[in-house]
Design an enzyme around this catalytic site. Sequence first.
Site, PDB file in Angstrom:
ATOM      1  N   VAL A   1       0.660  -1.108   0.107  1.00 51.79           N
ATOM      2  CA  VAL A   1       0.019   0.091   0.006  1.00 51.79           C
ATOM      3  C   VAL A   1       0.759   1.283   0.028  1.00 51.79           C
ATOM      4  CG1 VAL A   1      -1.791   1.151   1.153  1.00 51.79           C
ATOM      5  CG2 VAL A   1      -1.962  -1.267   1.070  1.00 51.79           C
ATOM      6  N   CYS A   2       1.936   1.081   0.803  1.00 53.75           N
ATOM      7  CA  CYS A   2       2.900   2.399   0.989  1.00 53.75           C
ATOM      8  C   CYS A   2       3.281   3.136  -0.448  1.00 53.75           C
ATOM      9  CB  CYS A   2       4.202   2.074   1.722  1.00 53.75           C
ATOM     10  SG  CYS A   2       3.679   1.485   3.357  1.00 53.75           S
ATOM     11  N   PRO A   3       3.631   2.209  -1.441  1.00 50.47           N
ATOM     12  CA  PRO A   3       3.963   3.059  -2.664  1.00 50.47           C
ATOM     13  C   PRO A   3       3.077   3.703  -3.281  1.00 50.47           C
ATOM     14  CG  PRO A   3       4.214   0.691  -3.147  1.00 50.47           C
ATOM     15  CD  PRO A   3       4.154   0.911  -1.537  1.00 50.47           C
TER      16      PRO A   3
ATOM     17  N   GLU B   1       0.356   5.336  -1.901  1.00 56.07           N
ATOM     18  CA  GLU B   1       0.071   6.348  -1.113  1.00 56.07           C
ATOM     19  C   GLU B   1       1.277   7.376  -1.640  1.00 56.07           C
ATOM     20  OE1 GLU B   1      -1.821   5.683   3.059  1.00 56.07           O
ATOM     21  OE2 GLU B   1       0.324   4.790   2.893  1.00 56.07           O
ATOM     22  N   LEU B   2       2.558   6.895  -1.502  1.00 56.25           N
ATOM     23  CA  LEU B   2       3.556   7.831  -1.611  1.00 56.25           C
ATOM     24  C   LEU B   2       3.705   8.413  -2.962  1.00 56.25           C
ATOM     25  CD1 LEU B   2       6.595   5.903   0.230  1.00 56.25           C
ATOM     26  CD2 LEU B   2       5.256   7.979   0.909  1.00 56.25           C
TER      27      LEU B   2
END
Length: 188
Positions: free
Chosen positions: A47-49, A51-52
């Site tokens: 999920v992190c990439p 969002e970033l």
Amino acid sequence: MGIVGSQLKPFNATAFHQGKFVEGITEETVKGKWGVFFFYPADFTFVCPTELEDLADIYGELQGLGVEVYSVSTDTHFSHKAWHDTSPAISKINYFMLGDQNHVLSNNFGVLREGVGLADRATFVTDPDGTIQLVEITPEGVGRNAAELLRKIKAAKYWREHPGQVCPAKWEEGAETLAPSIDLVGKI
């Protein structure tokens, strides 16, 4: 006291920023403009990439508003560089990627997961005085929306710049605001 309205606590971090390592990012160096501290669990995840990358897509607009962005995970600045060099999504990032391997920032903001060593998925917006004005924390499997963050920042900036005015639900830049008074009680 709640976290909204509290001041940034002391920290000293190294960032990966635009191809370089930048040392000495502190609570004092971020003051003077609005700041977004965008915590995420870990580099090289799922999920992190998304969002970033979403945040990277609005970074220019945020800078135009006088806002600086600091993404933060408990990884090192070296890991941030490796991720930036290998991921198409992360390669779009031009904002600061802070390493928090000593957990100072995650502890300062109260988002370090006990016994895990990773930060929660959390966003904190600070005003130019270093006062926390906005907070959002979601569970690990729920990504954030950069467009909604941008809307909230515009509302917070408007509220700060226009004493006596408040922004109602779903307020968008240019929409009507409210002037709280006894005359409005029970009439909204």
